[in-house]
Motif scaffolding. Structure first.
Motif, PDB file in Angstrom:
ATOM      1  N   LEU A  42       0.841  16.770  -0.687  1.00 48.28           N
ATOM      2  CA  LEU A  42       1.787  15.839  -0.003  1.00 48.28           C
ATOM      3  C   LEU A  42       1.292  14.422  -0.390  1.00 48.28           C
ATOM      4  N   TYR A  43       2.040  13.412  -0.401  1.00 51.17           N
ATOM      5  CA  TYR A  43       1.844  12.094  -0.448  1.00 51.17           C
ATOM      6  C   TYR A  43       2.622  11.243   0.498  1.00 51.17           C
ATOM      7  N   CYS A  44       2.628   9.971   0.544  1.00 54.77           N
ATOM      8  CA  CYS A  44       3.345   9.016   1.185  1.00 54.77           C
ATOM      9  C   CYS A  44       3.901   7.876   0.494  1.00 54.77           C
ATOM     10  N   THR A  45       4.855   7.305   0.693  1.00 57.59           N
ATOM     11  CA  THR A  45       5.310   5.913   0.208  1.00 57.59           C
ATOM     12  C   THR A  45       5.583   5.246   1.238  1.00 57.59           C
ATOM     13  N   LEU A  46       5.619   3.835   1.082  1.00 52.30           N
ATOM     14  CA  LEU A  46       5.972   2.601   1.949  1.00 52.30           C
ATOM     15  C   LEU A  46       6.761   1.700   1.483  1.00 52.30           C
ATOM     16  N   GLU A  47       7.848   1.538   2.223  1.00 53.85           N
ATOM     17  CA  GLU A  47       9.013   0.667   1.650  1.00 53.85           C
ATOM     18  C   GLU A  47       9.190  -0.642   2.714  1.00 53.85           C
ATOM     19  N   VAL A  48       9.414  -1.804   2.217  1.00 51.80           N
ATOM     20  CA  VAL A  48       9.687  -2.642   3.092  1.00 51.80           C
ATOM     21  C   VAL A  48      10.883  -3.313   2.698  1.00 51.80           C
ATOM     22  N   ASP A  49      11.758  -4.141   3.432  1.00 57.64           N
ATOM     23  CA  ASP A  49      12.986  -4.956   3.093  1.00 57.64           C
ATOM     24  C   ASP A  49      12.444  -6.255   2.785  1.00 57.64           C
ATOM     25  N   SER A  50      13.059  -7.008   1.521  1.00 58.19           N
ATOM     26  CA  SER A  50      12.904  -8.354   1.119  1.00 58.19           C
ATOM     27  C   SER A  50      14.193  -8.667   0.355  1.00 58.19           C
ATOM     28  N   ARG A  74      -2.509   8.694  -2.552  1.00 58.30           N
ATOM     29  CA  ARG A  74      -2.972   9.758  -3.425  1.00 58.30           C
ATOM     30  C   ARG A  74      -2.183  10.983  -3.109  1.00 58.30           C
ATOM     31  N   VAL A  75      -2.103  11.984  -3.693  1.00 61.56           N
ATOM     32  CA  VAL A  75      -1.650  13.254  -3.289  1.00 61.56           C
ATOM     33  C   VAL A  75      -2.848  14.066  -2.694  1.00 61.56           C
TER      34      VAL A  75
END
Length: 842
Positions: free
Chosen positions: A505-513, A524-525
């Protein structure tokens, strides 16, 4: 003068974008100033005994606002650079004229190479242009060589401008001249040999005696030259006090030149309208939004509507003012017939043309610069027309960004044969669309075909039912809407629980611009677990952001499913969630812990926000025994080295195993790792090398960036900062070259040697761009502000607006570094000897 827009309406096809004239002048033609395109010049460096380049306090002011002497010194740099390029231009015209006499001599013999008529056409007005410039050069040269501040030369530029009529005749004939030369080359081998290699004399004190240039290239030089002279006039006026006798003469010359340029450079904007047959039907609307479709090889902005049993793709029709707006249906797929092709099936789909990052970054800078202009106009109670004009320009640029930035493919397939491809900037959105469609498909759906009347009714209802009204660009926001956050968001992703079975498992972070979401960080995984413990910290740059999204993935290691397409994400989304970034709640010094719940999974994370001006402070270290926050001269003296040990070691490690890492220097390293490395370097611990070899490469890259960011004074120094800002703003390449090399020469040795060392490293990183996706432009965007941003005392008043994240200063800082990155290799010894000459094409 008002900007001349060709269209009042905006077309979502993206093929009717009005062409605004370039910034800086309503009448100047487009001039590509990038060093790869714009001809490079032989730089006439100043004598090594010259004083350090002065630093005008107000580059754009004239007269009393600025010390006149400093402006005059800049004038000398501009003029000596221009003179160098004028010499090359005269040599080029001479080279062009050289074959004319022998060609004329053979024209009257029994075996002519060309007829007199052909010679007259090809070399039309070249002799006149040569004589005008030779006279100008001979008059200007002694003035620059025996320079003193009282010298006047405005009358020479005024006279040059008054003779532009000759250029008008040349320009009118240019196309026929080229065609004639081309035809003669094809039919006459002798002429072909002559026109392929014309010998151009090198400048007097250049190492190269001659260079070979084609006739076609030389015939373009006069056109290029008019543009160049206009740029020089801009620069000269900028650095000439208003009370100087040259000022009105230069103004007059600039006016004549600009009028001339606009007369030869009127672009006619071709207008095209998309005609389609409208069709439709009424149902319950579940979801709608703007997506970019790749249709017939080009990107189109579509409004997509998901009804209970059909997906409809539409575009807003152009209508006359005051008329009711309507949609045109481009296509529809009944949900019963809709399938998502697997990655294997996607192999046969068209490849996505991805716009290079540096073009997107360029556009972001332009948008931010316009934003600050709008703010300034509002603050100064500017004219509403000027504000409207800026807003229109901003909308065009934002629209271009919206259309060209998405790269994640979202494919829709109709069982009856037709496939469609959307491009999204966020995997979160792709997953939302996919989930919404799959949820509806669980119901018992019937396949159907809509009659033209039914489709017309359905498309007609879209306008009333739609939930998303405006294209997601910031220029569509109301003034009272939150502008979002500008600065750095620190996020620690702690852990997650609630998984039914073990997974990687891993996570990604997104933000708006800029109106759309982008992925900014990735943990990391964590292998084979139901309770991953990442505990990783990230620093995410916010550019007007309002939301943070977290996506949790299961990593796919199945070779058969791995992506065929660069941007295809084949990993399975286990859960996703979003939180609003509330400026009040986030802007505290303390960490704020939170949980996002998604599909029964809980992800724990903490965050805190640092506004841009706070995070950019340079604070000298209290203890001078370390390396972070200590002057570079102190460190190199202590180490008896030319380049600080930390810089050499980090660069060596990145070149050893990080040069092909995707996003090297862009992707954040784990903050705790960077702090650990910082402590080891500061303590000069003997385990440094072991630690470096074990450490994640992004943490090492992050440590190098942090070192330069924490220098008590920027690497390119506070003292020279205003001069770098002046130099990069020069329009004429020769003057710019002269000035930028002079500035490097003025740096203290440790700063200069370290800068050149870093420069060569960044060039090597960019050579691997096809693999690591890091262009020179990306690297300049990351390192420019780090190497140039003035320290606290110097930067007062630089950071007034939060949205000045891409203010003119930051843009200029990026441009300065980019200039040196795109420059041919710079050798320390030669630079100090003041004998740098670069290839002589003008």
């Amino acid at each position: 003068a008002d900007f001349n827009y060709g269209a009042d309406e905006y077309d979502a096809e993206g093929n009717e974008e009005p062409k605004a004239l370039p910034e800086g002048s309503e009448t100047m033609p487009y001039i590509d100033e990038s060093p790869t395109m714009s001809p490079q010049l032989s730089a006439r460096g100043q004598e090594s005994g010259d004083s350090v380049l002065p630093t005008p306090t107000d580059g754009l002011g004239t007269g009393g606002e600025r010390d006149a002497g400093k402006g005059l010194e800049m004038r000398k740099l501009v003029l000596s650079g221009f003179l160098a390029s004028e010499e090359i231009y005269i040599n080029q015209l001479e080279a062009l004229l050289l074959p004319m006499k022998p060609l004329k001599a053979t024209a009257t013999t029994s075996q002519p190479v060309l007829t007199l008529q052909q010679i007259e056409t090809i070399f039309y007005k070249i002799q006149d242009i040569y004589e005008i410039h030779k006279e100008f050069y001979d008059s200007l040269c002694p003035k620059v060589q025996q320079w003193d501040s009282n010298i006047t030369m405005g009358h020479l530029f005024q006279k040059l401008a008054s003779r532009l009529g000759v250029y008008k005749a040349f320009v009118d004939n240019y196309k026929i001249a080229l065609e004639t030369a081309e035809k003669c080359s094809q039919s006459n081998y002798q002429f072909q040999k002559i026109s392929e290699e014309l010998k151009v004399k090198g400048p007097k004190d250049s190492k190269e005696s001659h260079t070979s240039v084609t006739m076609e290239a030389l015939l373009y030089k006069p056109i290029d030259r008019v543009m160049r002279s206009t740029l020089v006039l801009h620069d000269l006026l900028k650095h000439t006090p208003a009370d100087h006798p040259d000022y009105p003469l230069l103004q007059d010359a600039l006016r004549i030149s600009q009028n001339f340029l606009s007369s030869i450079n009127e672009d006619i904007d071709p207008r095209r309208t998309a005609v389609t047959t409208p069709k439709g039907e009424t149902r319950q609307l579940v979801k709608d939004g703007f997506l970019v479709e790749l249709s017939e090889g080009s990107r189109k902005l579509r409004h997509v509507f998901l009804f209970t049993d059909v997906l409809l793709c539409a575009k807003l029709k152009k209508t006359a003012v005051g008329k009711h707006q309507q949609y045109d249906c481009k296509w529809y797929v009944p949900l019963a017939d809709l399938v998502f092709p697997s990655p294997e099936e996607s192999e046969h789909c068209p490849q996505v043309h991805v716009i290079p990052d540096h073009e997107l970054e360029d556009m972001k800078m332009k948008i931010s610069a316009i934003k600050s202009e709008v703010q300034k106009e509002k603050a100064n109670k500017g004219q509403s027309r000027a504000i409207e004009r800026l807003k229109k320009k901003m909308f065009e640029n934002e629209f271009w960004l919206l259309l060209n930035s998405p790269a994640i493919p979202f494919r829709i397939h109709n069982r009856n044969g037709k496939s469609y491809l959307f491009l999204l900037s966020s995997d979160y959105e792709r997953s939302e669309w996919r989930e919404a469609i799959q949820k509806l498909q669980k119901k018992d759906l019937q396949a159907f075909v809509l009659s033209s009347v039914e489709l017309q009714v359905l498309t007609g209802s879209c306008f009333k039912l739609r939930t998303v009204h405006n294209i997601p660009v910031t220029s569509n926001k109301d003034d009272d809407e939150s502008p979002g956050l500008y600065g750095f968001l620190h996020v620690i992703v702690h852990s997650a629980k609630g998984f039914k079975q073990s997974a990687n498992l891993y996570c990604t972070l997104e933000v708006d611009s800029f109106g759309y979401f982008v992925s900014k960080a990735k943990t990391r995984v964590f292998r084979d677990t139901t309770e991953p413990q990442w505990n990783e910290e990230f620093e995410i740059e916010l550019e007007g952001s309002q939301s943070l999204r977290i996506l949790c993935y299961e990593k796919c290691y199945d070779k058969t499913k791995l992506n065929k397409d660069n941007n295809e994400i084949v990993d399975k989304i286990m859960g996703k969630g979003q939180i609003q970034l509330d400026p009040q709640a986030v802007q505290t010094k303390n960490w704020h812990m939170d949980v996002i719940e998604m599909n029964g999974i809980k992800v724990e994370f903490s965050m805190k926000f640092t506004s841009r001006d706070m995070s950019l402070k340079r604070t000298p270290s209290k203890k001078q025994t370390g390396v972070f926050g200590v002057k570079i001269s102190v460190v190199t003296k202590r180490e008896r080295s030319k380049v600080p040990y930390i810089v050499r070691q980090c660069i060596e490690e990145v070149e050893k195993r990080g040069i092909e890492e995707v996003g090297i220097y862009r992707i954040s390293g784990v903050a705790t790792d960077i702090q650990a490395l910082k402590a080891v370097f500061d303590a000069n611990n003997k385990d440094i090398l072991v630690m470096l070899s074990d450490m994640d490469i992004n943490a090492i890259a992050g440590t190098l960036k942090l070192y330069f960011r924490e220098l008590p004074e920027p690497l390119l120094t506070d003292r020279l900062y205003p001069a770098f800002m002046e130099g990069i703003a020069l329009s004429d390449p020769a003057a710019k070259e002269n000035c930028m090399m002079h500035l490097l020469r003025s740096l203290p040795d440790p700063n200069l040697i370290t800068f050149l060392f870093l420069l060569e490293h960044l060039k090597r990183v960019a050579e691997k761009e096809p693999i690591n996706k890091m262009s020179l432009h990306n690297l300049a965007t990351i390192f420019g502000p780090t190497l140039l941003r003035p320290s606290e005392g110097e930067s007062k008043g630089h950071l007034t607006l939060a949205s000045d994240i891409w203010s003119h200063d930051v843009m200029a800082q990026v441009q300065v570094l980019l200039y040196y990155l795109q420059h041919p290799p710079i050798n320390f010894t030669e630079l100090k000897r003041n004998t740098l000459y670069f290839s002589t094409d003008v």
